[in-house]
Design an enzyme around this catalytic site. Structure first.
Site, PDB file in Angstrom:
ATOM      1  N   HIS A  24       0.888  -1.170   0.000  1.00  0.00           N
ATOM      2  CA  HIS A  24       0.000   0.000   0.000  1.00  0.00           C
ATOM      3  C   HIS A  24       0.925   1.219   0.000  1.00  0.00           C
ATOM      4  O   HIS A  24       1.594   1.502   0.992  1.00  0.00           O
ATOM      5  CB  HIS A  24      -0.884  -0.052   1.255  1.00  0.00           C
ATOM      6  N   LYS A 169     -10.099   6.325  -4.159  1.00  0.00           N
ATOM      7  CA  LYS A 169      -9.150   7.379  -3.795  1.00  0.00           C
ATOM      8  C   LYS A 169      -7.789   6.888  -4.250  1.00  0.00           C
ATOM      9  O   LYS A 169      -7.438   5.721  -4.033  1.00  0.00           O
ATOM     10  CB  LYS A 169      -9.258   7.583  -2.291  1.00  0.00           C
ATOM     11  N   LYS A 171      -3.709   7.417  -4.156  1.00  0.00           N
ATOM     12  CA  LYS A 171      -2.631   8.035  -3.389  1.00  0.00           C
ATOM     13  C   LYS A 171      -1.606   8.606  -4.353  1.00  0.00           C
ATOM     14  O   LYS A 171      -1.062   7.865  -5.193  1.00  0.00           O
ATOM     15  CB  LYS A 171      -1.981   6.973  -2.496  1.00  0.00           C
ATOM     16  N   ASP A 200      -5.450  11.637  -2.852  1.00  0.00           N
ATOM     17  CA  ASP A 200      -4.913  12.025  -1.542  1.00  0.00           C
ATOM     18  C   ASP A 200      -3.426  12.292  -1.719  1.00  0.00           C
ATOM     19  O   ASP A 200      -2.659  11.392  -2.075  1.00  0.00           O
ATOM     20  CB  ASP A 200      -5.137  10.896  -0.530  1.00  0.00           C
ATOM     21  N   GLU A 226      -7.507  15.512  -1.405  1.00  0.00           N
ATOM     22  CA  GLU A 226      -7.351  15.406   0.046  1.00  0.00           C
ATOM     23  C   GLU A 226      -5.961  15.885   0.447  1.00  0.00           C
ATOM     24  O   GLU A 226      -4.957  15.479  -0.158  1.00  0.00           O
ATOM     25  CB  GLU A 226      -7.562  13.935   0.423  1.00  0.00           C
ATOM     26  N   ASP A 251      -7.322  16.543   5.991  1.00  0.00           N
ATOM     27  CA  ASP A 251      -7.199  15.258   6.685  1.00  0.00           C
ATOM     28  C   ASP A 251      -6.176  15.373   7.823  1.00  0.00           C
ATOM     29  O   ASP A 251      -6.545  15.574   8.971  1.00  0.00           O
ATOM     30  CB  ASP A 251      -6.823  14.161   5.684  1.00  0.00           C
ATOM     31  N   LYS A 275     -11.530  11.476  11.968  1.00  0.00           N
ATOM     32  CA  LYS A 275     -10.874  10.226  12.376  1.00  0.00           C
ATOM     33  C   LYS A 275     -10.920  10.124  13.892  1.00  0.00           C
ATOM     34  O   LYS A 275     -10.525  11.071  14.580  1.00  0.00           O
ATOM     35  CB  LYS A 275      -9.422  10.209  11.896  1.00  0.00           C
ATOM     36  N   GLU A 329     -14.166   5.952   4.308  1.00  0.00           N
ATOM     37  CA  GLU A 329     -13.087   5.123   3.753  1.00  0.00           C
ATOM     38  C   GLU A 329     -12.771   3.973   4.714  1.00  0.00           C
ATOM     39  O   GLU A 329     -11.610   3.639   4.934  1.00  0.00           O
ATOM     40  CB  GLU A 329     -11.847   5.982   3.500  1.00  0.00           C
TER      41      GLU A 329
HETATM   42  C1  MUC Z   1      -5.020   8.940   4.786  1.00  0.00           C
HETATM   43  O1  MUC Z   1      -4.209   9.834   4.725  1.00  0.00           O
HETATM   44  O2  MUC Z   1      -6.079   9.120   4.248  1.00  0.00           O
HETATM   45  C2  MUC Z   1      -6.579   6.373   4.777  1.00  0.00           C
HETATM   46  C3  MUC Z   1      -6.665   5.592   3.707  1.00  0.00           C
HETATM   47  C4  MUC Z   1      -5.376   5.236   3.316  1.00  0.00           C
HETATM   48  O3  MUC Z   1      -5.046   4.522   2.405  1.00  0.00           O
HETATM   49  O4  MUC Z   1      -4.509   5.865   4.107  1.00  0.00           O
HETATM   50  C5  MUC Z   1      -5.200   6.464   5.159  1.00  0.00           C
HETATM   51  C6  MUC Z   1      -4.675   7.750   5.583  1.00  0.00           C
HETATM   52 MG    MG Z   2      -5.611  11.209   3.820  1.00  0.00          MG
END
Ligand code: MUC
Ligand code: MG
Length: 375
Positions: A24, A169, A171, A200, A226, A251, A275, A329
């Site tokens: 991940h 989402k 990254k 994100d 994000e 976030d 969160k 999420e």
């Molecule tokens: C984040 O920054 O969003 C939430 C989903 C993911 O993959 O990482 C987290 C943290």
């Molecule tokens: Mg995030």
């Protein structure tokens, strides 16, 4: 102490390492496994509460590590709880906050366990201790973070076909803005209107990169960005919001009610990731959500990639929100190769069913707990 007074008799914490189904990849860390602090609190009336804390990439994401959380729980939290007269979750959390500053993730693990035990004692799900649920099913997105375009597209197509997720989402922030936008735009083009795509950045962009990147992402049909900027760049976030071309989510910035109050007052985000760990517990997260809603911004159900216990605690809270326009999420249990609880969570119809059983509705698979426990 009189004989009928409720007390906490046992306080146990464990460190577990559970492998993920695939790497991940985030801008600040690549995860091959998740480390979890599991907490079990046993009361004198026999009720048991489970709690959980996790973070992302050791100390790469937040300022508490799993190892540090366990030491803090055992050395500083446990003595405040063990063999003291126990009155309520709120009273106990207040005593903790008077004796321990910061340590929001550890505080959250404690409050989850206290709420779980109280739910069992009263025979109601945790949502009913938080004002009462409004929905029994909440939308859940999936994070595409393999870093590989064809793998990400195949993963998303499979999720849409099986009706598990239709919001994704992605990254970004590890590569150049142009490379990242090309990757995300190709995914959007492949999936079309069948999916909502968000990104994100995990704080990785400068203001210039964010200005350029947000315009390009808006043109590519992406719905939301994000945390494009550093968690403390409230002014930079505000300027992106004012451009109004794409929704901006805060976030990492959202570390409890006070910062949520300051940010919403300054109109520094359109959407706020709520969160329970970052907020310092379920009650504080509920306060953050209220502040966000009152301001006219939108709350979103965030995660620190907590497996089943943290996910169920979050789901119980999010089910009480009057609106969840951007969904949640809460997918982390699906990212792990194996689980250490007996229940299988019900991911169906692009979301998660919130259980109606007492407490969190979760029990431990003791063999798996001991198998994954760090020796
Ligand atoms: C984040 O920054 O969003 C939430 C989903 C993911 O993959 O990482 C987290 C943290
Ligand atoms: Mg995030």
């Amino acid at each position: 102490m009189n004989a009928t007074e409720l007390t906490i008799e046992k306080f146990e914490s464990f460190l577990l390492d559970v492998p993920t189904i695939r790497p991940h990849i985030l801008s600040m860390a690549t995860m091959h496994s998740q480390t979890i602090v599991l907490l079990r609190i046993t009361f004198s009336d026999g009720t048991v509460g489970l709690g959980e804390a996790s973070t992302i990439g050791g100390l790469a994401y937040g300022d508490e590590s799993p190892e540090g959380i366990k030491v803090s729980l055992d050395s500083y939290f446990a003595p405040l709880l063990l063999n003291q007269p126990y009155k309520s979750v709120g009273g106990t959390m207040l005593r903790i906050s008077k004796n321990i500053v910061g340590n929001r993730f550890a505080k959250n693990a404690i409050e989850i366990a206290l709420m779980d035990a109280m739910g069992h004692r009263l025979g109601v799900p945790v949502s009913e201790l938080l004002g009462g649920r409004i929905v029994d099913h909440i939308p859940v997105l999936w994070v595409l973070a393999s870093g590989d375009l064809s793998k990400d597209i195949a993963e998303a197509e499979e999720m849409i076909a099986s009706r598990r997720h239709n919001v994704f989402k992605i990254k970004i922030g590890k590569r150049s803005v142009d490379q990242d936008v090309a990757h995300v735009a190709a995914i959007k083009q492949a999936l079309g209107d069948a999916a909502s795509i968000r990104v994100d950045v995990n704080q990785a962009w400068t203001r210039w990169q964010a200005n350029r990147g947000s315009a390009m992402l808006a043109d590519a049909g992406i719905d939301l960005i994000e945390q494009p900027l550093r968690h403390d760049d409230i002014e930079g976030m505000k300027q992106l919001v004012q451009q109004g071309r794409i929704a901006i989510m805060a976030d990492e910035s959202v570390q409890g009610p006070k910062i949520a109050f300051d940010m919403t007052t300054a109109y520094s985000a359109d959407v706020y990731s709520i969160k329970i760990a970052q907020s310092g517990g379920l009650s504080e997260a509920a306060r953050v959500a209220s502040i966000v809603s009152i301001s006219g911004a939108a709350p979103y159900g965030g995660t620190m990639l907590e497996p089943h216990i943290g996910t169920m605690a979050s789901a119980q809270l999010f089910s009480t929100f009057p609106s969840l326009e951007w969904g949640t999420e809460l997918f982390a249990p699906l990212l792990l190769k194996e689980q250490y609880v007996n229940e299988t969570l019900d991911y169906v119809d692009f979301g998660l069913t919130v259980p109606n059983s007492p407490g969190l509705g979760i029990s431990l698979d003791e063999d798996k707990v001991s198998y994954f426990s760090r020796k």
